[in-house]
Design a protein around this motif. Structure first.
Motif, PDB file in Angstrom:
ATOM      1  N   ARG A 166     -21.096 -17.449  -2.020  1.00  0.00           N
ATOM      2  CA  ARG A 166     -22.446 -18.013  -1.988  1.00  0.00           C
ATOM      3  C   ARG A 166     -22.434 -19.530  -2.106  1.00  0.00           C
ATOM      4  NH1 ARG A 166     -26.487 -14.791  -5.777  1.00  0.00           N
ATOM      5  NH2 ARG A 166     -27.882 -16.270  -4.749  1.00  0.00           N
ATOM      6  N   GLN A 265     -31.836 -16.353  -1.970  1.00  0.00           N
ATOM      7  CA  GLN A 265     -31.736 -15.112  -1.214  1.00  0.00           C
ATOM      8  C   GLN A 265     -31.507 -15.380   0.264  1.00  0.00           C
ATOM      9  OE1 GLN A 265     -34.939 -12.387  -1.874  1.00  0.00           O
ATOM     10  NE2 GLN A 265     -34.599 -12.239  -4.071  1.00  0.00           N
ATOM     11  N   GLN A 268     -27.948 -15.675   1.482  1.00  0.00           N
ATOM     12  CA  GLN A 268     -27.145 -14.464   1.618  1.00  0.00           C
ATOM     13  C   GLN A 268     -27.413 -13.735   2.932  1.00  0.00           C
ATOM     14  OE1 GLN A 268     -26.774 -12.042  -2.130  1.00  0.00           O
ATOM     15  NE2 GLN A 268     -28.477 -13.343  -2.766  1.00  0.00           N
ATOM     16  N   SER A 340     -35.700 -12.974  -7.658  1.00  0.00           N
ATOM     17  CA  SER A 340     -34.497 -12.139  -7.618  1.00  0.00           C
ATOM     18  C   SER A 340     -34.913 -10.700  -7.345  1.00  0.00           C
ATOM     19  CB  SER A 340     -33.727 -12.226  -8.938  1.00  0.00           C
ATOM     20  OG  SER A 340     -34.548 -11.830 -10.021  1.00  0.00           O
ATOM     21  N   TYR A 341     -33.965  -9.905  -6.869  1.00  0.00           N
ATOM     22  CA  TYR A 341     -34.276  -8.507  -6.578  1.00  0.00           C
ATOM     23  C   TYR A 341     -34.423  -7.717  -7.874  1.00  0.00           C
ATOM     24  CZ  TYR A 341     -32.918  -9.709  -1.839  1.00  0.00           C
ATOM     25  OH  TYR A 341     -32.843 -10.304  -0.615  1.00  0.00           O
ATOM     26  N   GLY A 360     -28.598  -7.559  -3.359  1.00  0.00           N
ATOM     27  CA  GLY A 360     -28.434  -8.561  -2.316  1.00  0.00           C
ATOM     28  C   GLY A 360     -27.357  -8.126  -1.349  1.00  0.00           C
ATOM     29  N   SER A 361     -27.087  -8.988  -0.370  1.00  0.00           N
ATOM     30  CA  SER A 361     -26.216  -8.564   0.727  1.00  0.00           C
ATOM     31  C   SER A 361     -24.750  -8.510   0.358  1.00  0.00           C
ATOM     32  CB  SER A 361     -26.397  -9.503   1.931  1.00  0.00           C
ATOM     33  OG  SER A 361     -25.939 -10.801   1.601  1.00  0.00           O
ATOM     34  N   SER A 382     -34.974  -8.897   4.415  1.00  0.00           N
ATOM     35  CA  SER A 382     -33.646  -9.071   3.836  1.00  0.00           C
ATOM     36  C   SER A 382     -32.835  -7.790   3.936  1.00  0.00           C
ATOM     37  CB  SER A 382     -33.754  -9.519   2.376  1.00  0.00           C
ATOM     38  OG  SER A 382     -34.578  -8.627   1.641  1.00  0.00           O
ATOM     39  N   PHE A 465     -32.343  -4.136  -2.135  1.00  0.00           N
ATOM     40  CA  PHE A 465     -33.228  -5.254  -1.762  1.00  0.00           C
ATOM     41  C   PHE A 465     -34.672  -4.851  -2.030  1.00  0.00           C
ATOM     42  CE2 PHE A 465     -29.500  -5.267   0.908  1.00  0.00           C
ATOM     43  CZ  PHE A 465     -29.134  -6.591   1.047  1.00  0.00           C
TER      44      PHE A 465
END
Length: 554
Positions: A166, A265, A268, A340-341, A360-361, A382, A465
């Motif tokens: 990241r 986000q 990503q 954030s997720y 996330g991914s 996403s 997600f």
């Protein structure tokens, strides 16, 4: 800091030839290069490991073709993993010409030398001079030398790789139970209980490093250069990066403070295709890298792994306190903390986070998903972008959504892409209700919300997600937030024509200004914002314009 001379390594199991090679090389190059002589493949590989850990660049390798256990071509192939840009020379006899020619394709051999090469002034030095000149034009870049050794199913190992990915730090991932990972672990004098191991570009070894330790050793800035700034931007997603670019380019002394990694986000995302000016799409990493370089070009500072835990008014200034107790002061602040997720609350998931369960991914995991079934939870863009990305690696990608279809929260262009990919399946009215596994995710239990039926299936990867939680808890009682924690700004703060309680100015709050004058909000953390990259960047730019208006009145 004294930079060590680059090395030339020679390996030959014939002692007489080995001494002769080293002697001729030192005579010509000893003042500029460290000549390392090895009498066996094992000794040469150990020397390479030590050079790598110590941060010494390798310019050239000369290896005899006929050696026991591993011939010269096999040695050069193994050595390329550590020093891919080092020039490669094979020492051969007349009978080995065929093998030498074949090696050009196997290890991209630069040259082969026939023994003996006397006199060296005619047969050795001209070749070496040319190869060293070529190497000097393209030496090993320092950033690509970062290596991470760890376990596949390890949350700490994943955290290190995800942090580097990241933050756009190139690295090589090595499993501890494979030969090269084990060799690096041994060279560092560590055991498997001390993983993950990070070997930085200068040869420093870090065992189970914290993110601030890691940031400090891979070239990320962690300490502010000043105590007072015109503008502090909190958060490094699209809104924060946009604010940093516009703030610095317009002459404001600007610092951006990011808790983990720039890009947020959006950083990503495997591919953003509806962002203005990129008709073929752009990855989140590419967009982040360009924005970060642009901000730095204009003079903005970017601090990584620094968490702001408090915001306090101090007269006309604003003080931001970090989690380590230090602080910086600013004339104005833009809060771009993003969201954030949300965590899935199903039993078993929390314990397996980072070990098959990811939020996330987690692009660093994509190659490991080869020929596996991947589960993506969520129905917004996403999630769709991640599904498209993982479909290149996985055997099958399953999108799990609670609604009836994707149209409610996903862009039409992305839905069309998903429908055209054979190995993506959308499961509507479906949610995860449990996860199981010993040390890593092995099974998921899904429930059909229409019938109530459940089914348990084998699974190694699930990427979540869902929802959006603003990172604003640290602002409780400082600025006004809505019931979900999003920051209220501008007219949303005004009730019946009156500003919020405690507002000290005669004017109303500016459009993106919070209930604390001089503190603005931009991007996803702002209430009523449009959750898109373009709108976040626009928020950042607009906030800087309002900062100028605010500063002019101070």
């Amino acid at each position: 800091m004294n930079v060590p001379n680059p090395a030339i390594l020679t390996v030959d199991d014939d002692p007489a030839v080995s001494r002769a090679v080293a002697r001729d090389l030192r005579r010509r190059y000893g003042d500029r290069y460290r000549v390392v002589r090895a009498s066996s493949v094992e000794e040469a590989l150990e020397a390479l490991r030590e050079l790598k850990l110590r941060g010494v660049q390798l310019a050239l390798m000369l290896a005899d073709y006929r050696m026991p256990k591993m011939n010269g071509v096999e040695f050069l192939e193994a050595a390329m993993d550590l020093f891919p840009r080092a020039r490669r020379v094979l020492l051969t006899a007349y009978a080995d010409n065929g093998a030498a020619i074949d090696a050009i394709n196997v290890v991209d051999l630069d040259h082969y030398l026939l023994k003996p090469w006397n006199p060296p002034e005619e047969h050795l030095y001209p070749v070496i001079d040319t190869l060293l000149e070529t190497w000097r034009a393209t030496p090993d870049p320092a950033a690509s030398d970062v290596r991470v050794v760890g376990h596949r199913w390890s949350a700490p190992s994943f955290a290190v790789r995800d942090f580097l990915t990241r933050n756009l730090v190139p690295y090589r991932w090595l499993l501890a139970d494979e030969a090269e990972g084990a060799r690096l672990l041994a060279a560092a004098g560590l055991t498997v209980t001390q993983l993950p191991l990070v070997v930085t570009a200068d040869g420093t070894t870090l065992a189970s490093p914290t993110e601030p330790e890691l940031a400090a050793h891979v070239g990320l800035s962690t300490a502010p250069a000043a105590e007072l700034y015109d503008l502090v931007v909190v958060g490094g997603g699209p809104a924060g990066l946009g604010a940093a670019v516009y703030g610095a380019s317009e002459g404001l002394r600007t610092v951006l403070v990011e808790r983990r990694a720039t890009g947020g986000q959006a950083g990503q995302s495997s591919r953003i295709e509806n962002y203005l000016g990129f008709p073929d799409g752009v990855s989140g990493a590419q967009l982040t890298d360009r924005a970060r370089r642009q901000a730095v070009k204009f003079g903005a500072e970017i601090l990584s792994t620094r968490e702001v835990v408090a915001l306090e008014p101090a007269g006309s200034a604003r003080v931001l306190r970090f989690d380590d107790g230090s602080a910086i002061t600013a004339q104005s602040v833009i809060l771009a903390t993003g969201v954030s997720y949300r965590r899935l609350a199903a039993p078993g998931l929390e314990a397996l986070t980072g070990c098959g369960v990811f939020y996330g991914s987690a692009r660093s995991e994509a190659p490991s998903c080869s020929k596996e079934d991947v589960y993506v939870v969520g129905g917004a863009n996403s999630a769709g972008q991640a599904a498209v990305y993982f479909s290149r690696y996985a055997r099958q990608v399953h999108i799990l959504i609670r609604g009836d279809d994707l149209s409610r929260s996903m862009s039409s262009y992305l839905i069309s892409q998903i429908n055209a990919i054979d190995n993506i399946t959308v499961h509507s009215s479906t949610e995860v209700v449990a996860a199981e596994g010993e040390g890593h995710l092995e099974r998921l239990t899904l429930r059909d919300n229409r019938s109530g039926a459940t089914r348990t299936l084998d699974a190694s990867y699930v990427f979540v997600f869902i929802g959006a939680q603003p990172g604003t808890d640290w602002l409780d009682g400082v600025v006004v937030r809505d019931p979900k924690g999003f920051l209220l700004t501008g007219t949303d703060l005004v009730t019946d024509g009156r500003p919020p309680a405690g507002w000290p100015l005669t004017r109303a709050p500016y459009h993106l200004e919070t209930s604390l004058p001089g503190v603005f909000a931009a991007g996803d953390a702002r209430a009523s914002s449009v959750k898109r990259v373009a709108s976040a960047v626009g928020d950042g730019a607009m906030a800087v314009s309002l900062v100028h208006q605010y500063l002019e009145t101070q």
